[in-house]
Design a protein around this motif. Sequence first.
Motif, short mmCIF file in Angstrom:
data_model
loop_
_atom_site.label_atom_id
_atom_site.label_comp_id
_atom_site.label_asym_id
_atom_site.label_seq_id
_atom_site.Cartn_x
_atom_site.Cartn_y
_atom_site.Cartn_z
N GLN A 141 0.82 -1.20 0.00
CA GLN A 141 0.00 0.00 0.00
C GLN A 141 0.86 1.26 0.00
O GLN A 141 1.94 1.30 0.60
CB GLN A 141 -0.90 0.04 1.24
CG GLN A 141 -1.99 -1.02 1.25
CD GLN A 141 -2.90 -0.84 2.46
OE1 GLN A 141 -2.43 -0.76 3.59
NE2 GLN A 141 -4.19 -0.76 2.23
N ASN A 163 -5.82 5.92 -5.11
CA ASN A 163 -6.65 5.06 -4.27
C ASN A 163 -7.92 4.69 -5.04
O ASN A 163 -8.75 5.56 -5.30
CB ASN A 163 -7.04 5.76 -2.97
CG ASN A 163 -7.66 4.81 -1.99
OD1 ASN A 163 -7.05 3.82 -1.57
ND2 ASN A 163 -8.90 5.07 -1.59
N PRO A 164 -8.08 3.40 -5.43
CA PRO A 164 -7.18 2.27 -5.30
C PRO A 164 -5.86 2.50 -6.06
O PRO A 164 -5.78 3.34 -6.93
CB PRO A 164 -7.97 1.10 -5.88
CG PRO A 164 -9.40 1.51 -5.75
CD PRO A 164 -9.39 2.99 -6.00
N ASP A 165 -4.89 1.67 -5.69
CA ASP A 165 -3.54 1.88 -6.19
C ASP A 165 -3.26 1.09 -7.47
O ASP A 165 -3.70 -0.04 -7.63
CB ASP A 165 -2.53 1.45 -5.11
CG ASP A 165 -1.09 1.63 -5.58
OD1 ASP A 165 -0.69 2.79 -5.77
OD2 ASP A 165 -0.39 0.62 -5.76
N SER A 170 -4.07 -2.32 -4.23
CA SER A 170 -4.46 -2.12 -2.83
C SER A 170 -5.31 -0.87 -2.67
O SER A 170 -5.46 -0.07 -3.60
CB SER A 170 -3.20 -2.02 -1.97
OG SER A 170 -2.35 -0.99 -2.45
N TRP A 171 -5.86 -0.68 -1.48
CA TRP A 171 -6.73 0.49 -1.26
C TRP A 171 -6.78 0.86 0.21
O TRP A 171 -6.49 0.06 1.09
CB TRP A 171 -8.13 0.22 -1.78
CG TRP A 171 -8.93 -0.80 -1.04
CD1 TRP A 171 -9.90 -0.59 -0.11
CD2 TRP A 171 -8.83 -2.25 -1.17
NE1 TRP A 171 -10.42 -1.78 0.34
CE2 TRP A 171 -9.78 -2.81 -0.29
CE3 TRP A 171 -8.04 -3.10 -1.94
CZ2 TRP A 171 -9.95 -4.20 -0.15
CZ3 TRP A 171 -8.20 -4.47 -1.81
CH2 TRP A 171 -9.14 -5.00 -0.94
N GLU A 194 -8.31 8.64 -8.44
CA GLU A 194 -9.34 7.64 -8.15
C GLU A 194 -9.81 6.95 -9.44
O GLU A 194 -10.99 6.68 -9.62
CB GLU A 194 -10.52 8.30 -7.43
CG GLU A 194 -10.15 8.85 -6.06
CD GLU A 194 -11.33 9.43 -5.29
OE1 GLU A 194 -11.43 9.17 -4.08
OE2 GLU A 194 -12.15 10.16 -5.90
N ILE A 197 -12.00 3.91 -8.82
CA ILE A 197 -12.95 4.02 -7.71
C ILE A 197 -14.29 3.37 -8.04
O ILE A 197 -14.99 2.88 -7.14
CB ILE A 197 -13.14 5.50 -7.31
CG1 ILE A 197 -13.67 5.61 -5.89
CG2 ILE A 197 -14.01 6.25 -8.31
CD1 ILE A 197 -12.71 5.14 -4.83
N ALA A 200 -14.18 -0.22 -6.79
CA ALA A 200 -13.70 -0.45 -5.44
C ALA A 200 -14.83 -0.78 -4.47
O ALA A 200 -16.00 -0.47 -4.73
CB ALA A 200 -12.94 0.78 -4.95
N THR A 204 -14.52 3.05 0.08
CA THR A 204 -13.17 3.38 -0.38
C THR A 204 -13.03 4.84 -0.76
O THR A 204 -11.99 5.46 -0.52
CB THR A 204 -12.79 2.50 -1.58
OG1 THR A 204 -12.91 1.12 -1.22
CG2 THR A 204 -11.36 2.76 -2.04
N ALA A 301 -8.79 -4.00 -5.48
CA ALA A 301 -10.00 -3.18 -5.58
C ALA A 301 -10.09 -2.57 -6.97
O ALA A 301 -10.69 -1.51 -7.16
CB ALA A 301 -9.96 -2.08 -4.53
N THR A 302 -9.51 -3.25 -7.96
CA THR A 302 -9.39 -2.72 -9.31
C THR A 302 -9.85 -3.75 -10.33
O THR A 302 -10.40 -4.79 -9.96
CB THR A 302 -7.91 -2.35 -9.59
OG1 THR A 302 -7.15 -3.57 -9.63
CG2 THR A 302 -7.34 -1.44 -8.52
#
Length: 372
Positions: A141, A163-165, A170-171, A194, A197, A200, A204, A301-302
């Motif tokens: 992260q 975010n998410p990365d 990760s997030w 984002e 996003i 996610a 998030t 989260a992607t």
Amino acid sequence: MTGPRFTPLVASLPATVPFVGPEAQERQMGRAFEARLGANESVFGPSPKVIEAMERATRDVWMYADPESHDLRAALAVFHGVTPQNIVVGEGIDGLLGYLVRMLVAPGDAVVTSDGAYPTFNYHVAGYGGVLHKVPYSGSQEDPTALMAKAGEVGAKLIYMANPDNPMGSWHDNATLQEAVEAVPEGALLVLDEAYIDLAPRGTALRIDVEDPRVIRMHTFSKAYGLAGARVGYGLGAADLIAGFDKVRNHFGMSRIAQAGALEALKDRGWLTHVRQEVAAANDRIASIARENDLSPLPTATNFVTIDCGADGDFARAVVAALGQRGVFVRMPFVPPHDRCIRVSAGRKDDLDAFAQALPEALAEARRSVGG
């Protein structure tokens, strides 16, 4: 006879691109990839309604597009519960990052990011003479505490965080992001990318007053909405900051066809639900394929899964190359220790069948060539 008289800054820079496109790789190989799983595009495509809207818009393509993207900004304002003055539309997040850096970063100005984070941002900073200061990730992260501490230490004007990365998937949750915003040093701006996003988990997204001067959030239609090739991104921020984009942006940078597609995409929430389901199923399959080959998929989260190959960067690079030779395009993080991983985008059944078939062969070849 003289050549071009570059500025000293441009003359000092190497001629590089943040990413080598799959098309360039296909030209080098002399054949097309069977499975395109490296660029985090949505292979599930845009909504059929979006395609129809874009086809209709081609009839008027002889006209320049609305330079204010008025209808799209108005629709986005309603969607986010803000005013159109809080939204800037541009040529993807990449284009908006370039404008933002041009607005705020002069030669010698400090900018903070994570070592191994999205390289296109770094490319823009270098192009305008900013000085990049990098902090390491914390595990897989980005580390908001370290980012803000470094920004305070060097007097940064911009702080980049996704975010998410990307590239790790990760997030952080809203509470963590709220703490990060509170720690933004005076005079700095947090650029919160984002892009993923829409894919996610709930909770998030950063929940914050859009007029907060400490942060600008970047969104895109390239991922969940399936419009990567149309290049439509937008920023959400305080009206005074957003107004600054009009001083530097390409006012005719958005095509009429892209604006029409994005406007229709925003309306079709059913298609977005469909894509989320397809991505979740594809990510589960990628994770299963990884485990079948004794590799470790990371939580995501992607619309991609980052897979720990269990060795070092040389081994992962060999895996990526061997997959490419077998017609499967994937990418990998650039910086240790994350370069021990490969990154595989969500795909259709045939794409993932090809990946499942090629991966054990690629792993075997990498072990023969570099060990691991």
